[in-house]
Scaffold this motif. Sequence first.
Motif, PDB file in Angstrom:
ATOM      1  N   GLY A   1      10.351  -8.467  -9.443  1.00  0.00           N
ATOM      2  CA  GLY A   1      11.654  -8.979  -9.040  1.00  0.00           C
ATOM      3  C   GLY A   1      12.094  -8.335  -7.735  1.00  0.00           C
ATOM      4  N   HIS A   2      13.240  -8.772  -7.250  1.00  0.00           N
ATOM      5  CA  HIS A   2      13.764  -8.281  -5.973  1.00  0.00           C
ATOM      6  C   HIS A   2      14.667  -7.079  -6.235  1.00  0.00           C
ATOM      7  N   GLY A   3      14.302  -5.936  -5.685  1.00  0.00           N
ATOM      8  CA  GLY A   3      15.088  -4.720  -5.904  1.00  0.00           C
ATOM      9  C   GLY A   3      16.161  -4.553  -4.842  1.00  0.00           C
TER      10      GLY A   3
ATOM     11  N   PRO B   1      12.112  -5.215  10.012  1.00  0.00           N
ATOM     12  CA  PRO B   1      12.084  -4.551   8.703  1.00  0.00           C
ATOM     13  C   PRO B   1      12.595  -5.455   7.585  1.00  0.00           C
ATOM     14  N   ARG B   2      12.005  -5.296   6.405  1.00  0.00           N
ATOM     15  CA  ARG B   2      12.517  -6.078   5.257  1.00  0.00           C
ATOM     16  C   ARG B   2      13.595  -5.252   4.555  1.00  0.00           C
ATOM     17  N   THR B   3      14.714  -5.115   5.258  1.00  0.00           N
ATOM     18  CA  THR B   3      15.821  -4.332   4.700  1.00  0.00           C
ATOM     19  C   THR B   3      17.123  -5.114   4.729  1.00  0.00           C
TER      20      THR B   3
ATOM     21  N   THR C   1       3.200 -17.728  11.246  1.00  0.00           N
ATOM     22  CA  THR C   1       3.330 -16.291  11.468  1.00  0.00           C
ATOM     23  C   THR C   1       1.984 -15.699  11.039  1.00  0.00           C
ATOM     24  N   SER C   2       1.909 -14.384  10.966  1.00  0.00           N
ATOM     25  CA  SER C   2       0.656 -13.747  10.532  1.00  0.00           C
ATOM     26  C   SER C   2       0.258 -14.230   9.135  1.00  0.00           C
ATOM     27  N   ARG C   3       1.237 -14.600   8.328  1.00  0.00           N
ATOM     28  CA  ARG C   3       0.906 -15.066   6.967  1.00  0.00           C
ATOM     29  C   ARG C   3       0.048 -16.331   7.002  1.00  0.00           C
TER      30      ARG C   3
ATOM     31  N   ASP D   1      18.196  -7.510   2.740  1.00  0.00           N
ATOM     32  CA  ASP D   1      18.808  -7.831   1.441  1.00  0.00           C
ATOM     33  C   ASP D   1      18.435  -6.740   0.443  1.00  0.00           C
ATOM     34  N   LEU D   2      18.755  -5.507   0.826  1.00  0.00           N
ATOM     35  CA  LEU D   2      18.286  -4.347   0.063  1.00  0.00           C
ATOM     36  C   LEU D   2      19.445  -3.498  -0.463  1.00  0.00           C
ATOM     37  N   GLY D   3      20.664  -3.938  -0.212  1.00  0.00           N
ATOM     38  CA  GLY D   3      21.828  -3.182  -0.684  1.00  0.00           C
ATOM     39  C   GLY D   3      22.055  -1.889   0.077  1.00  0.00           C
TER      40      GLY D   3
ATOM     41  N   GLY E   1       0.954  -6.058  -1.536  1.00  0.00           N
ATOM     42  CA  GLY E   1       1.725  -6.218  -0.306  1.00  0.00           C
ATOM     43  C   GLY E   1       1.060  -7.086   0.734  1.00  0.00           C
ATOM     44  N   GLU E   2       1.641  -7.042   1.902  1.00  0.00           N
ATOM     45  CA  GLU E   2       1.190  -7.845   3.043  1.00  0.00           C
ATOM     46  C   GLU E   2      -0.288  -7.581   3.323  1.00  0.00           C
ATOM     47  N   CYS E   3      -0.652  -6.313   3.301  1.00  0.00           N
ATOM     48  CA  CYS E   3      -2.009  -5.887   3.660  1.00  0.00           C
ATOM     49  C   CYS E   3      -3.076  -6.634   2.863  1.00  0.00           C
TER      50      CYS E   3
ATOM     51  N   PRO F   1       0.809  -1.228   0.000  1.00  0.00           N
ATOM     52  CA  PRO F   1       0.000   0.000   0.000  1.00  0.00           C
ATOM     53  C   PRO F   1       0.840   1.274   0.000  1.00  0.00           C
ATOM     54  N   ALA F   2       1.949   1.288   0.718  1.00  0.00           N
ATOM     55  CA  ALA F   2       2.784   2.493   0.748  1.00  0.00           C
ATOM     56  C   ALA F   2       3.425   2.727  -0.619  1.00  0.00           C
ATOM     57  N   GLY F   3       4.052   1.691  -1.156  1.00  0.00           N
ATOM     58  CA  GLY F   3       4.745   1.850  -2.439  1.00  0.00           C
ATOM     59  C   GLY F   3       3.814   2.277  -3.560  1.00  0.00           C
TER      60      GLY F   3
ATOM     61  N   VAL G   1      11.966   3.508  -0.614  1.00  0.00           N
ATOM     62  CA  VAL G   1      11.958   2.138  -0.101  1.00  0.00           C
ATOM     63  C   VAL G   1      10.637   1.921   0.644  1.00  0.00           C
ATOM     64  N   CYS G   2       9.865   0.985   0.146  1.00  0.00           N
ATOM     65  CA  CYS G   2       8.554   0.689   0.763  1.00  0.00           C
ATOM     66  C   CYS G   2       8.431  -0.819   0.916  1.00  0.00           C
ATOM     67  N   THR G   3       9.458  -1.420   1.503  1.00  0.00           N
ATOM     68  CA  THR G   3       9.550  -2.880   1.518  1.00  0.00           C
ATOM     69  C   THR G   3       8.844  -3.523   2.710  1.00  0.00           C
ATOM     70  N   GLY G   4       8.284  -2.707   3.576  1.00  0.00           N
ATOM     71  CA  GLY G   4       7.427  -3.248   4.628  1.00  0.00           C
ATOM     72  C   GLY G   4       8.173  -3.991   5.717  1.00  0.00           C
ATOM     73  N   SER G   5       7.454  -4.916   6.350  1.00  0.00           N
ATOM     74  CA  SER G   5       8.011  -5.649   7.488  1.00  0.00           C
ATOM     75  C   SER G   5       7.565  -7.103   7.413  1.00  0.00           C
TER      76      SER G   5
HETATM   77  C1  LIG Z   1      -2.208  -9.947  10.648  1.00  0.00           C
HETATM   78  C2  LIG Z   1      -2.093  -8.463  10.372  1.00  0.00           C
HETATM   79  C3  LIG Z   1      -3.241  -7.711  10.320  1.00  0.00           C
HETATM   80  C4  LIG Z   1      -3.160  -6.359  10.055  1.00  0.00           C
HETATM   81  N1  LIG Z   1      -4.303  -5.642  10.029  1.00  0.00           N
HETATM   82  C5  LIG Z   1      -4.260  -4.330   9.759  1.00  0.00           C
HETATM   83  C6  LIG Z   1      -5.459  -3.578   9.692  1.00  0.00           C
HETATM   84  O1  LIG Z   1      -6.560  -4.080   9.894  1.00  0.00           O
HETATM   85  N2  LIG Z   1      -5.375  -2.265   9.381  1.00  0.00           N
HETATM   86  C7  LIG Z   1      -4.175  -1.663   9.165  1.00  0.00           C
HETATM   87  O2  LIG Z   1      -4.153  -0.468   8.893  1.00  0.00           O
HETATM   88  N3  LIG Z   1      -3.008  -2.360   9.220  1.00  0.00           N
HETATM   89  C8  LIG Z   1      -3.032  -3.669   9.506  1.00  0.00           C
HETATM   90  N4  LIG Z   1      -1.868  -4.387   9.536  1.00  0.00           N
HETATM   91  C9  LIG Z   1      -0.595  -3.709   9.209  1.00  0.00           C
HETATM   92  C10 LIG Z   1      -0.424  -3.608   7.684  1.00  0.00           C
HETATM   93  O3  LIG Z   1      -0.497  -4.888   7.108  1.00  0.00           O
HETATM   94  C11 LIG Z   1       0.899  -2.964   7.335  1.00  0.00           C
HETATM   95  O4  LIG Z   1       1.044  -1.770   8.070  1.00  0.00           O
HETATM   96  C12 LIG Z   1       0.979  -2.652   5.849  1.00  0.00           C
HETATM   97  O5  LIG Z   1       0.875  -3.815   5.077  1.00  0.00           O
HETATM   98  C13 LIG Z   1       2.298  -1.939   5.533  1.00  0.00           C
HETATM   99  O6  LIG Z   1       2.316  -1.585   4.188  1.00  0.00           O
HETATM  100  P1  LIG Z   1       3.715  -1.400   3.439  1.00  0.00           P
HETATM  101  O7  LIG Z   1       3.382  -0.968   2.059  1.00  0.00           O
HETATM  102  O8  LIG Z   1       4.612  -0.560   4.246  1.00  0.00           O
HETATM  103  O9  LIG Z   1       4.384  -2.843   3.448  1.00  0.00           O
HETATM  104  P2  LIG Z   1       3.881  -4.252   2.920  1.00  0.00           P
HETATM  105  O10 LIG Z   1       2.413  -4.333   2.860  1.00  0.00           O
HETATM  106  O11 LIG Z   1       4.617  -5.239   3.759  1.00  0.00           O
HETATM  107  O12 LIG Z   1       4.404  -4.317   1.434  1.00  0.00           O
HETATM  108  C14 LIG Z   1       5.781  -4.332   1.165  1.00  0.00           C
HETATM  109  C15 LIG Z   1       5.986  -4.961  -0.195  1.00  0.00           C
HETATM  110  O13 LIG Z   1       7.366  -4.830  -0.546  1.00  0.00           O
HETATM  111  C16 LIG Z   1       7.771  -6.026  -1.189  1.00  0.00           C
HETATM  112  N5  LIG Z   1       9.229  -6.120  -1.067  1.00  0.00           N
HETATM  113  C17 LIG Z   1       9.951  -6.263   0.071  1.00  0.00           C
HETATM  114  N6  LIG Z   1      11.261  -6.227  -0.207  1.00  0.00           N
HETATM  115  C18 LIG Z   1      11.368  -6.075  -1.556  1.00  0.00           C
HETATM  116  C19 LIG Z   1      12.465  -5.950  -2.441  1.00  0.00           C
HETATM  117  N7  LIG Z   1      13.723  -5.931  -1.995  1.00  0.00           N
HETATM  118  N8  LIG Z   1      12.207  -5.815  -3.765  1.00  0.00           N
HETATM  119  C20 LIG Z   1      10.932  -5.776  -4.228  1.00  0.00           C
HETATM  120  N9  LIG Z   1       9.859  -5.893  -3.427  1.00  0.00           N
HETATM  121  C21 LIG Z   1      10.083  -6.020  -2.107  1.00  0.00           C
HETATM  122  C22 LIG Z   1       7.027  -7.109  -0.459  1.00  0.00           C
HETATM  123  O14 LIG Z   1       6.936  -8.271  -1.263  1.00  0.00           O
HETATM  124  C23 LIG Z   1       5.674  -6.441  -0.227  1.00  0.00           C
HETATM  125  O15 LIG Z   1       4.784  -6.706  -1.274  1.00  0.00           O
HETATM  126  C24 LIG Z   1      -1.901  -5.743   9.831  1.00  0.00           C
HETATM  127  C25 LIG Z   1      -0.735  -6.499   9.897  1.00  0.00           C
HETATM  128  C26 LIG Z   1      -0.820  -7.844  10.171  1.00  0.00           C
HETATM  129  C27 LIG Z   1       0.449  -8.658  10.213  1.00  0.00           C
END
Ligand SMILES: Cc1cc2nc3c(=O)[nH]c(=O)nc-3n(C[C@H](O)[C@H](O)[C@H](O)COP(=O)(O)OP(=O)(O)OC[C@H]3O[C@@H](n4cnc5c(N)ncnc54)[C@H](O)[C@@H]3O)c2cc1C
Length: 479
Positions: free
Chosen positions: A113-115, A275-277, A165-167, A279-281, A41-43, A15-17, A144-148
């Motif tokens: 791909g992996h950046g 943080p997913r950082t 895990t949460s996944r 393997d990010l260089g 992403g994770e969300c 969502p951030a990216g 960088v919006c690689t999440g956690s």
């Molecule tokens: C079980 C659970 C429930 C949640 N429920 C809520 C909720 O109800 N409401 C809410 O607001 N938040 C919720 N959250 C938190 C929310 O999921 C995160 O805050 C949100 O997903 C963060 O967004 P992001 O874009 O920062 O990262 P992410 O959603 O993690 O996306 C990061 C993306 O970067 C990609 N990536 C990582 N490294 C690389 C790389 N080197 N090269 C290319 N791609 C890469 C990943 O594959 C991923 O797709 C929840 C979290 C969990 C674990």
Amino acid sequence: MASQQYDVIVIGGGPAGENVAARAVKGGLSAVVVEAELVGGECSYWACVPSKALLRPLHALAAARSVAGARQAVSGTLDVGAVLARRDDFAAHWDDAGQLEWLRHNKIDFVRGHGRLAGERRVQVSAADGSIAADLTARHAVAVCTGSRAAIPAIPGLKELRPWTSREATSARQAPRRLAILGGGVVGCEMATAWRQLGSEHVAIIQRGPRLLSGFEAFAATALAEAFAHAGIRVLTNASTVRAERAADGTARLALASGDSIEADQILVATGREPRTDDLGLASIGLRDGTWLDVDDSLRVRGVSGGWLYAAGDVNHRVLLTHMGKYQARACGDAIAARAAGRREAADPAPWTAWAATADAAAAPQVIFTAPEIAAVGLTEQQARERGMRVRAVEYDLGQVAGAKLYADGYTGRAQIVVDEARRVIVGATFVGPDVGELLHAATIAVVAAVPLERLWHAVPSYPTMSEVWLRLLEAYGL
Ligand SMILES: Cc1cc2nc3c(=O)[nH]c(=O)nc-3n(C[C@H](O)[C@H](O)[C@H](O)COP(=O)(O)OP(=O)(O)OC[C@H]3O[C@@H](n4cnc5c(N)ncnc54)[C@H](O)[C@@H]3O)c2cc1C
């Protein structure tokens, strides 16, 4: 291999990216998103969306059962298969075609791909087979919006048990008969709620600290703990796990420091994020691999010469929530575009301007979709005092509000505002009770806009709604 130049390169299509890229394009720049797994992403696939899809049917059923007349119409039980099928639909069956279409529609280029950063303004993308899929350079910025990801605590034997895990907890196809959850934070509490009702006979939460939901008001945690006890969810507080092992019959056993042990068919680790950082260089530009990225309010990473590196979303560790990550992304994308256009007011933006994520520290709202629901914004009473504010907390029994009584028979809930006595404005609010999430945005507006209590008095709640609690809170304050 594609070698290309863009104004903005975004690593991570969560969502951030997605939103950094969209705002940069809206500001007249070209942008590319690099995503290693699924855009969204994770969300979209393993967090907010599937978890809320699992929880919503439980709340809908409880709501129908809480009103005489409607209750009589509910004769069956939860159809777990249908709940899981609806969850799968909401997770788009773990296929990001719809999100790719969104990128196209917003004129954002995409590389799968992996950046990895490969020096200043340069990003190399590896394909799944390890080959370099693209070599990208940015004219203005890399975000960088690689999440956690879930952090797995270093408990001997735990990894070998292959815990959820949460996944896995959000995408599972079957309820484990006995589920032990490490961590009593938001993820642990929501997943305990979901799986207990979706079929787990025994659910236990093992919490290291003295109570659930440590960052929230204690009364909210107490209400949830009581509801968990009623729902048959066991909560062990001040409990630390010292060892994990598998018995001969396949049972997972967690040994606690107290000498007790918990047996389960499945362990869920919900003890925080990392943080997913790794393997990010980052080392290629003088930063440390594997660390959270420290940013200023315009989401620019501190300590990078030239100021071309940004980080939005979970990866900067400001507020780990989708809506706040997207808010940061809007500020970040707008700041990049404004700076590229040479707009001086964006160089060092003032608080509450379009280029500063000021609300992160002052007014981040969050809803916890447990039963009861918990909704909070801004500071708890304790956090406000820690910031040196002279505050007064005022509370009201939500069950006494006419709108709540009509909403559900025997509605129980509570509301609290934290008032900054010097400015006579609300700096925090917490609500506990069925469906209080919908009360939260009014509180968010009051906190963000710093509405003086005397003016808030004129925001008259409709009768008979739960929002009438606002009037009662102001009366309880003394207005
Ligand atoms: C079980 C659970 C429930 C949640 N429920 C809520 C909720 O109800 N409401 C809410 O607001 N938040 C919720 N959250 C938190 C929310 O999921 C995160 O805050 C949100 O997903 C963060 O967004 P992001 O874009 O920062 O990262 P992410 O959603 O993690 O996306 C990061 C993306 O970067 C990609 N990536 C990582 N490294 C690389 C790389 N080197 N090269 C290319 N791609 C890469 C990943 O594959 C991923 O797709 C929840 C979290 C969990 C674990």
